[in-house]
Every structure is written in structure tokens, then in C-alpha cells.
Design an enzyme around this catalytic site. Structure first.
Site, PDB file in Angstrom:
ATOM      1  CD  GLU A 129      -2.789  -1.198   2.447  1.00  0.00           C
ATOM      2  OE1 GLU A 129      -3.970  -1.571   2.372  1.00  0.00           O
ATOM      3  OE2 GLU A 129      -2.254  -0.932   3.537  1.00  0.00           O
TER       4      GLU A 129
ATOM      5  CE  LYS B 170     -11.215   2.330  10.474  1.00  0.00           C
ATOM      6  NZ  LYS B 170     -10.998   2.038   9.087  1.00  0.00           N
TER       7      LYS B 170
HETATM    8  C1  5RP Z   1      -4.851  -2.841   5.095  1.00  0.00           C
HETATM    9  C2  5RP Z   1      -5.140  -1.449   5.497  1.00  0.00           C
HETATM   10  C3  5RP Z   1      -6.564  -1.037   5.479  1.00  0.00           C
HETATM   11  O1  5RP Z   1      -6.735  -0.028   4.546  1.00  0.00           O
HETATM   12  C4  5RP Z   1      -6.935  -0.560   6.860  1.00  0.00           C
HETATM   13  O2  5RP Z   1      -6.694  -1.618   7.770  1.00  0.00           O
HETATM   14  C5  5RP Z   1      -8.401  -0.145   6.939  1.00  0.00           C
HETATM   15  O3  5RP Z   1      -9.213  -1.254   6.776  1.00  0.00           O
HETATM   16  P1  5RP Z   1     -10.793  -1.179   6.877  1.00  0.00           P
HETATM   17  O4  5RP Z   1     -11.262  -0.301   5.760  1.00  0.00           O
HETATM   18  O5  5RP Z   1     -11.254  -2.616   6.744  1.00  0.00           O
HETATM   19  O6  5RP Z   1     -11.138  -0.606   8.233  1.00  0.00           O
HETATM   20  O7  5RP Z   1      -4.281  -0.656   5.813  1.00  0.00           O
HETATM   21  O8  5RP Z   1      -3.501  -3.153   5.281  1.00  0.00           O
END
Ligand code: 5RP
Length: 233
Positions: free
Chosen positions: A109, A127
Site C-alpha cells: 500500500e 478512524k
Molecule cells: C490494510 C489497510 C486497510 O486499509 C486498513 O486496515 C483499513 O481497513 P478497513 O477499511 O477494513 O477498516 O491498511 O492493510
């Protein structure tokens, strides 16, 4: 089937991000439950509007989703530049710095985010934090043979360290690169993400940490129970 309010918020932010994609773009496809809604919305645009894009997935999860949605893709090792990348996050601070890696995909990512002209982060309001590492552990991808040594180094830096364990498999989570993930927590959170990102990646055996500093261009925040998606630039 009814969706819970948090998933509805994730879907709204994913759909809003999919609208930012234009014909002809190379698009980084993030990982996680919020990114999955974005990939579904992009797939719908590909099928219904004839949108022509090439996706670059950040994980096996996003490869499979893109394939299911009929989005053409190329593998990450064939890409050097993207017009846009769209991904979720585990924490977002007021400077738009992030913790990512809840899905253990932060190494790919971060490469994808770094090669994109415009990096869009899609989150629900749970978040948003004042300080990173106060609600979510920071993931560190490590070579398995270095896990014990890196753990010792991290503990010496004052972190609590947990080797991430798999749920429907015995033993540790294995990343898409075949490595382990250490989830670390600093009491009181992270004071200086810029310095810490460098310090962590400087430990021999660490492949990548989940701090994304100064990478995000736009945060799209959906609040539970509200229609409007907020833009933080
Ligand atoms: C994966 C990530 C995801 O983008 C992060 O964990 C958010 O996930 P979600 O949208 O399921 O809450 O970094 O490595």
C-alpha cells in the site's frame, strides 16, 4: 440485507472516492473493507459507463475483488506511476498522517501511495484521532528470521510488541510477501511520526512500517448517520 451504520459509512466514502476516477487513469486499488466498497463502485462504473481504467492492486484481496468486478489490472511490479490511489486507513491524525496495515498490506500500500499523483484515503469517522497509535497498534512487517531481534529492538525503544496471529490458520499471520507482522504500541501514542518512520525502517530485518507520513492528499470521511462525505485537504 440491512447494513450496519458503520458499513454504510464505509460504503459512502468508497463510492465518493470511485467518482474521482476519470477515463484513462491508472488507479491504485487499496485493501480492506472500505477499499472493497470502492472497488465494487469502480467496477460498477466500468460495467455501466464503460469507464476505461487500469487498476494496480495492493494485495491478493484487491486482485481478487478487481477480477470479480471486471476491472483490468496490472501487477505492482509493472507499475511506476499512478494517476490516483485510493485506500482505507486505521488511524488518521489532524496532519493527515496515517496508521495503515490492519490488513497486513501496508508494504504494498505504501509503494502504491508513493507512486500516485493523488492519494485519497477513505475512512469512517471512527478512524479520526488526535494522536497516532492511541486507538490502533502500528504494524511492522518483518522478515521471519529477524522477528525476535526486531522485537527486542522495539521493546528497547519502549514499545509493547505483539506478533500478529492468524485466526483461521495456526500460527502467525503471513503477509503477501511471506513475512510476519509485529503490532506495536507506544504508551501515550506516537509523538513524532516523521522521525519514528525512519527509525523503524532503519532496524535491520524490518521491511516496512505502517506509518504513512505526508503521503495523503485528500481524506474522505463519512460520518455514521450522515449522508454527506467530508473532504479534508
Ligand atoms: C490494510 C489497510 C486497510 O486499509 C486498513 O486496515 C483499513 O481497513 P478497513 O477499511 O477494513 O477498516 O491498511 O492493510
Amino acid at each position: 440485507m440491512t447494513m450496519n451504520p458503520k458499513d454504510l459509512a464505509k460504503k459512502r466514502t468508497g463510492e465518493a472516492a470511485a467518482q474521482l476516477v476519470k477515463d484513462g487513469m491508472m488507479v491504485g486499488l487499496g485493501t480492506g473493507s472500505t477499499a472493497a466498497f470502492m472497488i465494487a463502485a469502480l467496477g460498477q462504473r466500468v460495467r455501466e459507463e464503460g469507464l476505461k481504467i487500469i487498476g494496480v492492486p495492493t494485495s491478493f484481496q484487491s486482485v481478487l475483488l478487481a477480477r470479480k468486478e471486471g476491472i483490468p489490472t496490472i501487477p505492482l511490479d509493472e507499475a511506476t506511476h499512478l494517476d490516483i490511489a485510493i485506500d482505507g486507513a486505521d488511524e488518521v491524525d489532524p496532519q493527515k498522517n496515517l496508521i495503515k496495515g490492519g490488513g497486513a498490506a501496508h508494504t504494498r500500500e505504501k509503494i502504491v501511495a508513493a507512486m500516485a499523483d493523488y492519494f485519497v484515503v477513505i475512512v469512517d469517522d471512527s478512524k479520526l484521532v488526535e494522536k497516532l497509535n492511541t486507538t490502533f497498534a502500528l504494524p511492522i512487517e518483518v522478515l521471519p528470521l529477524a522477528a525476535a531481534f526486531v522485537t527486542k529492538r522495539l521493546e528497547e525503544m519502549g514499545a509493547k510488541v505483539d506478533l500478529r496471529m492468524a485466526i483461521r490458520k495456526g500460527g502467525p499471520v503471513i503477509t503477501d510477501q511471506g513475512n510476519f507482522v509485529l503490532d506495536i504500541t507506544f504508551p501515550g501514542g506516537i509523538d513524532d511520526p516523521v522521525v519514528l518512520e525512519y527509525q523503524l525502517n532503519n532496524i535491520p530485518g524490518v521491511l516496512e512500517n505502517g506509518l504513512f507520513v505526508d503521503l495523503a492528499d485528500l481524506i474522505l470521511v463519512a460520518r455514521t448517520g450522515q449522508e454527506e462525505v467530508q473532504r479534508i485537504e
